[in-house]
Design a protein around this motif. Sequence first.
Motif, PDB file in Angstrom:
ATOM      1  N   SER A   1      54.445  85.198   2.166  1.00 23.76           N
ATOM      2  CA  SER A   1      54.175  85.541   0.765  1.00 23.76           C
ATOM      3  C   SER A   1      54.840  86.869   0.416  1.00 23.76           C
ATOM      4  O   SER A   1      55.214  87.096  -0.728  1.00 23.76           O
ATOM      5  N   GLN A   2      54.999  87.724   1.417  1.00 27.19           N
ATOM      6  CA  GLN A   2      55.740  88.967   1.150  1.00 27.19           C
ATOM      7  C   GLN A   2      57.201  88.661   0.835  1.00 27.19           C
ATOM      8  O   GLN A   2      57.827  89.341   0.022  1.00 27.19           O
ATOM      9  N   VAL A   3      57.746  87.624   1.492  1.00 27.87           N
ATOM     10  CA  VAL A   3      59.127  87.241   1.201  1.00 27.87           C
ATOM     11  C   VAL A   3      59.215  86.738  -0.243  1.00 27.87           C
ATOM     12  O   VAL A   3      60.119  87.123  -0.989  1.00 27.87           O
ATOM     13  N   VAL A   4      58.261  85.890  -0.625  1.00 25.06           N
ATOM     14  CA  VAL A   4      58.258  85.381  -1.997  1.00 25.06           C
ATOM     15  C   VAL A   4      58.223  86.550  -2.973  1.00 25.06           C
ATOM     16  O   VAL A   4      58.987  86.609  -3.939  1.00 25.06           O
ATOM     17  N   GLU A   5      57.350  87.491  -2.667  1.00 21.70           N
ATOM     18  CA  GLU A   5      57.218  88.641  -3.547  1.00 21.70           C
ATOM     19  C   GLU A   5      58.501  89.471  -3.568  1.00 21.70           C
ATOM     20  O   GLU A   5      58.957  89.903  -4.630  1.00 21.70           O
ATOM     21  N   SER A   6      59.100  89.668  -2.400  1.00 19.77           N
ATOM     22  CA  SER A   6      60.281  90.533  -2.367  1.00 19.77           C
ATOM     23  C   SER A   6      61.475  89.878  -3.047  1.00 19.77           C
ATOM     24  O   SER A   6      62.279  90.564  -3.681  1.00 19.77           O
ATOM     25  N   VAL A   7      61.588  88.558  -2.962  1.00 17.57           N
ATOM     26  CA  VAL A   7      62.690  87.892  -3.677  1.00 17.57           C
ATOM     27  C   VAL A   7      62.456  88.021  -5.186  1.00 17.57           C
ATOM     28  O   VAL A   7      63.385  88.312  -5.944  1.00 17.57           O
ATOM     29  N   GLY A   8      61.208  87.849  -5.601  1.00 16.55           N
ATOM     30  CA  GLY A   8      60.865  88.040  -7.014  1.00 16.55           C
ATOM     31  C   GLY A   8      61.205  89.447  -7.473  1.00 16.55           C
ATOM     32  O   GLY A   8      61.830  89.647  -8.519  1.00 16.55           O
ATOM     33  N   ASN A   9      60.801  90.405  -6.645  1.00 18.93           N
ATOM     34  CA  ASN A   9      61.095  91.799  -6.976  1.00 18.93           C
ATOM     35  C   ASN A   9      62.592  92.039  -7.066  1.00 18.93           C
ATOM     36  O   ASN A   9      63.068  92.737  -7.950  1.00 18.93           O
ATOM     37  N   TYR A  10      63.306  91.443  -6.116  1.00 17.20           N
ATOM     38  CA  TYR A  10      64.751  91.669  -6.105  1.00 17.20           C
ATOM     39  C   TYR A  10      65.391  91.074  -7.358  1.00 17.20           C
ATOM     40  O   TYR A  10      66.267  91.688  -7.968  1.00 17.20           O
ATOM     41  N   ASN A  11      64.923  89.887  -7.749  1.00 14.47           N
ATOM     42  CA  ASN A  11      65.478  89.267  -8.959  1.00 14.47           C
ATOM     43  C   ASN A  11      65.189  90.115 -10.192  1.00 14.47           C
ATOM     44  O   ASN A  11      66.021  90.234 -11.087  1.00 14.47           O
ATOM     45  N   ARG A  12      63.989  90.694 -10.195  1.00 14.39           N
ATOM     46  CA  ARG A  12      63.666  91.603 -11.316  1.00 14.39           C
ATOM     47  C   ARG A  12      64.570  92.832 -11.280  1.00 14.39           C
ATOM     48  O   ARG A  12      65.051  93.291 -12.310  1.00 14.39           O
TER      49      ARG A  12
ATOM     50  N   ASP B   1      58.661  78.113  -4.015  1.00 17.74           N
ATOM     51  CA  ASP B   1      57.435  77.353  -4.285  1.00 17.74           C
ATOM     52  C   ASP B   1      56.903  76.716  -2.995  1.00 17.74           C
ATOM     53  O   ASP B   1      55.697  76.672  -2.758  1.00 17.74           O
ATOM     54  N   VAL B   2      57.815  76.207  -2.171  1.00 16.59           N
ATOM     55  CA  VAL B   2      57.372  75.625  -0.901  1.00 16.59           C
ATOM     56  C   VAL B   2      56.776  76.719  -0.012  1.00 16.59           C
ATOM     57  O   VAL B   2      55.745  76.517   0.633  1.00 16.59           O
ATOM     58  N   PHE B   3      57.411  77.881   0.006  1.00 15.16           N
ATOM     59  CA  PHE B   3      56.845  79.005   0.781  1.00 15.16           C
ATOM     60  C   PHE B   3      55.399  79.258   0.357  1.00 15.16           C
ATOM     61  O   PHE B   3      54.520  79.477   1.182  1.00 15.16           O
ATOM     62  N   THR B   4      55.185  79.244  -0.942  1.00 11.46           N
ATOM     63  CA  THR B   4      53.833  79.518  -1.441  1.00 11.46           C
ATOM     64  C   THR B   4      52.853  78.451  -0.974  1.00 11.46           C
ATOM     65  O   THR B   4      51.727  78.751  -0.580  1.00 11.46           O
ATOM     66  N   GLU B   5      53.317  77.204  -0.969  1.00  8.25           N
ATOM     67  CA  GLU B   5      52.436  76.132  -0.471  1.00  8.25           C
ATOM     68  C   GLU B   5      52.091  76.344   0.998  1.00  8.25           C
ATOM     69  O   GLU B   5      50.950  76.170   1.417  1.00  8.25           O
ATOM     70  N   ILE B   6      53.114  76.713   1.781  1.00 10.40           N
ATOM     71  CA  ILE B   6      52.877  76.940   3.211  1.00 10.40           C
ATOM     72  C   ILE B   6      51.898  78.103   3.390  1.00 10.40           C
ATOM     73  O   ILE B   6      50.968  78.044   4.196  1.00 10.40           O
ATOM     74  N   GLU B   7      52.111  79.122   2.600  1.00  9.18           N
ATOM     75  CA  GLU B   7      51.233  80.288   2.657  1.00  9.18           C
ATOM     76  C   GLU B   7      49.786  79.896   2.362  1.00  9.18           C
ATOM     77  O   GLU B   7      48.861  80.347   3.035  1.00  9.18           O
ATOM     78  N   GLN B   8      49.622  79.026   1.376  1.00  9.29           N
ATOM     79  CA  GLN B   8      48.259  78.624   1.006  1.00  9.29           C
ATOM     80  C   GLN B   8      47.580  77.850   2.135  1.00  9.29           C
ATOM     81  O   GLN B   8      46.359  77.797   2.220  1.00  9.29           O
ATOM     82  N   LEU B   9      48.389  77.240   2.999  1.00 14.33           N
ATOM     83  CA  LEU B   9      47.806  76.527   4.138  1.00 14.33           C
ATOM     84  C   LEU B   9      47.571  77.465   5.322  1.00 14.33           C
ATOM     85  O   LEU B   9      47.135  77.038   6.374  1.00 14.33           O
ATOM     86  N   GLY B  10      47.930  78.727   5.142  1.00 13.86           N
ATOM     87  CA  GLY B  10      47.649  79.691   6.202  1.00 13.86           C
ATOM     88  C   GLY B  10      48.877  80.181   6.940  1.00 13.86           C
ATOM     89  O   GLY B  10      48.767  80.904   7.923  1.00 13.86           O
ATOM     90  N   GLY B  11      50.065  79.729   6.534  1.00 14.64           N
ATOM     91  CA  GLY B  11      51.300  80.139   7.220  1.00 14.64           C
ATOM     92  C   GLY B  11      51.942  78.963   7.937  1.00 14.64           C
ATOM     93  O   GLY B  11      51.414  77.848   7.903  1.00 14.64           O
ATOM     94  N   VAL B  12      53.068  79.222   8.576  1.00 13.78           N
ATOM     95  CA  VAL B  12      53.866  78.134   9.156  1.00 13.78           C
ATOM     96  C   VAL B  12      53.101  77.374  10.246  1.00 13.78           C
ATOM     97  O   VAL B  12      53.047  76.138  10.236  1.00 13.78           O
ATOM     98  N   LEU B  13      52.498  78.096  11.176  1.00 13.84           N
ATOM     99  CA  LEU B  13      51.831  77.398  12.278  1.00 13.84           C
ATOM    100  C   LEU B  13      50.586  76.628  11.828  1.00 13.84           C
ATOM    101  O   LEU B  13      50.449  75.449  12.169  1.00 13.84           O
TER     102      LEU B  13
END
Lengths: 391, 588
Positions: free
Chosen positions: B5-16, B455-467
């Motif tokens: 989720s930090q990656v999602v946030e940082s890409v968003g930040n970078y785009n901004r 968006d997929v990252f966010t879904e994975i995050e909501q499930l608790g992460g990759v593992l």
Amino acid sequence: MNARRKPPLRILTAVPICDGHDSPIITINLELARHGVEVIYLGYNCPASAIARAAVQEDVHAIGISSYNGGHIAFFDEVVGCLHKYGGQRIPLFGGGGGTITPQDEAVMKRRGVDRIFFAGTPLQEIVSTVIKHYSRPLNRQRGLHGDRKMARAITVAESSKSELRSPKQAPNRKLQIVNRKSFVAGVTGPGGAGKSTLIDELVRRYLQQHPQGRVAVLANDPSHPDSGGAILGDRASMIYAQHDRVFMRSLATRGHLSGLSSATRAALEILKSSGEVDFIFVESVGIGQESDPFQLFGRRRRLVDASLLVMSPYYGGRIQLQKIGLLNGADFVAINKCDQPAAKTAKAEIAERLEANQRGQKLFGTIAARHGDPGVDALYAAIEEKANRQ
Amino acid sequence: MSSLSQVVESVGNYNRFVSQQMTRARTQRKFARSLVQRWHKIKAQIETTESPTGTALPRLALPQTDEPGEVARYLFGEGLPGEFPFANAAYREMYLSSDKSEIRNPKSEIEEPTRLFAGLGLAEDTNARFHYLSKHQKSVRLSTAFDGPTLYGLDSDYEGVLGKVGEGGVAVDTVEDMERLYAGFDLTDKNSSVSMTINAPAPAILAMYVAAAKRRFGPRVVEQLRGTIQADILKEVQAQNEMIFPVEAALRFLTDMAEYTTQHMPRWYPISISGYHIAEAGATPVQQAAFTLSNGFAYVDMFKTRGMDVNQFGPRLSFFLDSGLDIEYLVLGRVCRRIWAIGMRDVFKADPRAQLLKLHTQTSGRSLIAAEFKNNLTRTAVELMMAYINSTNSCHSNSADEPFTTPTEEYVRLASHAQSIILEETGLFKQMMNVFGGSPGLQILERQVEQQILDVFTEIEQLGGVLPAMEQRYQRSQIQQAAHTYEKQINSGHRPVIGLNKYASEETMPSPKLERTLPVKQKAQVARLHAFKKKHAKKAAVALQRLENVCRSGGNVFAELLNAVEVCSLGQITTALQGCVGRFRPMV
């Protein structure tokens, strides 16, 4: 489901050893089930011997093998050889492998006992309709069968008769209820996804390790699809230690029977007990809800099992929910599986309290079935074994 | 909050940040002036070249604009080739012809991207194929496919695998096979590179490779060895199914290996984070990219937990993507490089070398069909084009006969030449860098694909992460669902496949030449293995006991494997380790 429907076609599907290409076969499995077939799916990376053993124990109408990694001529040969060894030489074998199996290969494979090859580009519909059309032969009560083949066929007969769990008088195998009373039956139930199959497999592994001679049976129940009557019975694919010559495993579809078990379960248990071939039997129910009582622990009917194990996940939705789970009153053993989850600590405390109130000496275990050599599973196994020894 | 989720946030930040820079460039005159000055300076430094017909060309194509906002968008949003966020390319001059080598910055990296994956029969057969393939190559570039038993950590004498010995890849049971496999190649040369496509048994196989190299070149060769081993456990669980140990144990063995290579083999890539098999199992391009990148970030987390330094191991991670026919493939590598760079820089604080996603691409095997199979040449050519538009660092092109056989020499040669034609014969990539980057279509696609990946990252995050998501079978079920959709689209004709569901002739199945391993060879391999086992029986027992002790006590299993492989076969090692950690339980 229509009770007069004729017994479903049972097909075993698998991907050969050292081959992980399961995408095509999964698509075919779904399509077969949608057309009313009971598919027993053995998974990928399957040795020929496991395929033959499963085909015999499951008493299937045919075997379908999806091979993409090459070496198919030798592999199909070996399956044919193993079928002879396990007494399943009459079970037809079909297969496919995209473009990897050529018409020249097919000719060789057919000469050596393979019934049919589906080539690349065969539409899914055609595969399904051909399988249903060609392999829907009734399985006769063959005489002169032995061992696993005999037990398997008797269970098939019990499954396809009108016998009901509720009326054991009509069970077709009453005559068989004689000799061997020594096999111990453990019923395993719990909500879907709690890890029943994995836990049973780990218990089977421990049984095999500790009893170098003993034989164990597993009756794994799964629901039939209410519309089509088909089912995907996939327990074998994840029960890796149960794929063993000292295990007799049978996947049962409920075929519309709503108690959590196939209506043939009581008959199947009698068949297994009276065979004198197995010492220990696990019965796995389908995933159950709050009102279920698959092993008939309550009421006046004869209990189906000698010991009952309720497997729960740590997520059941709060203390009040526990009051609604009737089986917490009846089960001899309760396992909270996936005990590594954060919610497990609370679950253990709440369930312990709930069981204590019953004052029936029920035992509670925290298990992580997915972990190799989990001490919680060791403790659970020891407790079941102890109960069996006292029997 | 996990790193995803930090990656999602940082890409968003970078785009901004990019948008802000564009606004600044359009509103603040001073900033605009300095930006445009820099832009002109960059342009002035670009060398020019000439096409064979005499057209003057810059060696680097840049947007034809001086508008400060657009310049800001390009410089910050895409980056020049070789500059953050690396959307256009990892390096400044990827495949440009080296005609001007004398004036090129000597430090700039030039790619020799062609890799041909090969493996068939016994080690000596594959060795011969390697020599055949590398006849015309400047550097040694060996890419190794292993047979089924090896991929599953089994010996060739394991019950019921004989028919698969040497099929679809090379049979390797022992260090002696490994010696035969690369015989005659100088593995110490700084331009030699060996890649091995193997995952669950990767630590044992790499140990054999190291041992074989030591036998030939002496003990000091270890630090010189350059290459890649796939070793991507997460994608095996999610898609390819070649697993032998429980996930947790497999990841530990991988980390042991990565830890060792990071310390002792500075030129080795201990993992190739692979989307290829995820796509081949049915994933859409977006799913492929999302699962692969999220797996990559999960490995970074894992290695960091082990105490490894992101700036040490970061540059030793590499990626492997599929290139298929769907339009999203036009930008997949570009988008992945960008997300990876931002995530590594802003979440993991990695330095520039560790921000760079180095990409290997393979054309899609799934897109090839048996019916009228020569059409596969065209499919592969188009996929290659898309791979090069993505500035892949290396590339494998499939052979047209793959739907029915291990590639025969004829079609391997055509596949190899397809790459040479695109890179050397056509003028598309050799005179001008970045011919396509920045085009309207690519820009639209990049934005869309990036957002879907996040968006997929966010879904994975909501499930608790990759593992945890993997334990809940999220990736597997997504892939299976996509595979099912794909099949349905082909069946309904919604997805045209020429020669199959469209313009199909009544032509019968082709009966081309097949590359098969003869039973006599398979038996020879077993005989060789038996001789090895017999010769080392006593020492093997001791070595396996030591291996088990290290495994049980939590030591570095890879370091011990380096000793064990001298006397133990692959299957013996697998069995010993399974005795300690159990077997993999498939998820269905």
